[in-house]
Design a protein around this motif. Sequence first.
Motif, short mmCIF file in Angstrom:
data_model
loop_
_atom_site.label_atom_id
_atom_site.label_comp_id
_atom_site.label_asym_id
_atom_site.label_seq_id
_atom_site.Cartn_x
_atom_site.Cartn_y
_atom_site.Cartn_z
N ARG A 1 40.63 -4.01 26.05
CA ARG A 1 39.54 -4.11 25.09
C ARG A 1 38.46 -5.04 25.62
N PRO A 2 37.45 -4.50 26.28
CA PRO A 2 36.33 -5.37 26.68
C PRO A 2 35.54 -5.83 25.46
N TYR A 3 35.08 -7.06 25.51
CA TYR A 3 34.31 -7.62 24.41
C TYR A 3 35.08 -7.49 23.08
N LEU A 4 34.40 -6.94 22.06
CA LEU A 4 35.02 -6.75 20.75
C LEU A 4 35.14 -5.26 20.44
N ALA A 5 35.38 -4.45 21.45
CA ALA A 5 35.35 -3.00 21.30
C ALA A 5 36.25 -2.53 20.16
N ASP A 6 35.64 -1.80 19.22
CA ASP A 6 36.34 -1.18 18.09
C ASP A 6 36.96 -2.18 17.12
N MET A 7 36.58 -3.44 17.21
CA MET A 7 37.16 -4.45 16.33
C MET A 7 36.28 -4.64 15.09
N PRO A 8 36.89 -4.67 13.89
CA PRO A 8 36.11 -5.00 12.70
C PRO A 8 35.74 -6.48 12.68
N VAL A 9 34.49 -6.75 12.31
CA VAL A 9 33.99 -8.12 12.30
C VAL A 9 33.26 -8.38 10.99
N GLY A 10 33.78 -9.33 10.22
CA GLY A 10 33.13 -9.73 8.99
C GLY A 10 32.09 -10.81 9.26
N LEU A 11 31.04 -10.82 8.46
CA LEU A 11 29.91 -11.73 8.70
C LEU A 11 29.59 -12.55 7.46
N ILE A 12 29.29 -13.83 7.70
CA ILE A 12 28.89 -14.75 6.64
C ILE A 12 27.71 -15.57 7.15
N ALA A 13 26.69 -15.71 6.33
CA ALA A 13 25.56 -16.57 6.66
C ALA A 13 25.35 -17.56 5.52
N THR A 14 25.14 -18.81 5.87
CA THR A 14 24.80 -19.83 4.88
C THR A 14 23.47 -20.45 5.25
N ALA A 15 22.70 -20.80 4.23
CA ALA A 15 21.41 -21.44 4.49
C ALA A 15 20.96 -22.17 3.23
N TYR A 16 20.09 -23.14 3.41
CA TYR A 16 19.55 -23.90 2.28
C TYR A 16 18.33 -23.14 1.75
N GLY A 17 18.63 -22.07 1.00
CA GLY A 17 17.60 -21.13 0.55
C GLY A 17 17.96 -19.73 1.02
N TRP A 18 17.33 -18.72 0.41
CA TRP A 18 17.74 -17.34 0.68
C TRP A 18 17.12 -16.76 1.95
N GLN A 19 15.94 -17.23 2.33
CA GLN A 19 15.18 -16.54 3.38
C GLN A 19 15.98 -16.41 4.68
N ALA A 20 16.62 -17.49 5.10
CA ALA A 20 17.29 -17.47 6.40
C ALA A 20 18.61 -16.71 6.37
N THR A 21 19.18 -16.48 5.19
CA THR A 21 20.47 -15.78 5.17
C THR A 21 20.33 -14.35 5.67
N GLY A 22 19.28 -13.66 5.25
CA GLY A 22 19.10 -12.27 5.65
C GLY A 22 18.87 -12.12 7.15
N SER A 23 18.00 -12.95 7.71
CA SER A 23 17.72 -12.84 9.15
C SER A 23 18.92 -13.28 9.98
N THR A 24 19.71 -14.22 9.45
CA THR A 24 20.91 -14.67 10.19
C THR A 24 21.96 -13.57 10.20
#
Length: 201
Positions: free
Chosen positions: A116-139
């Motif tokens: 398995r090179p890199y993360l091939a076919d692996m499920p990856v969950g994502l979480i972003a935290t920020a002091y305000g909403w704007q940066a969460t979406g771009s992160t």
Amino acid sequence: MSDALSASPASSQPLVVGIGGTIGGTSSTERALAIALEAAGEEGFRTRLFGGAEMGRLPLYDPKATTRTPEERDFVDTVRQASALIIASPGYHGSISGVVKNALDLLEETARDEVRPYLADMPVGLIATAYGWQATGSTIAALRSIVHALRGWPTPFAAAVNSQVTKFDDEGGANDPAVLEQLRMVGQQVARFAPLAIQHG
């Protein structure tokens, strides 16, 4: 923090690895990640968290280095064992933090892996935290792009946490039940998609 891998290294249970946090103590990002990992653990997975302290011990990634530190080898070898990942990053200047990016850059060490090179076919969950909403979406968008580049599968739901209004406590909780449910959903989704990665391996 959840670290069931070190408690049972010979276990046949599949592994979910969490990557995230900030240098300088346990952060909201790391607490959010721990909640998601706990939910994956309740689905029958071992878990291991690489938080700010662990990532802070990783040197800046040098692609031309001929040797790797014990911390680098431990990180890469643990990800190689994983059936799923959860990545959590604070939003710094509209994108992911340098310490999280440096850890992900180190996965270039897996580029020539046969199974398995890199993360091939692996499920990856994502979480972003920020002091305000704007940066969460771009992160979150930046994290999705990175996971795609590493050949992984971002799970359908990603959690955005506004640390201006959501406060975490030392007992593993938060003042907003909706945020807790979102973080748990991240952990549950990677656990439910992980059998695809297990079959691939």
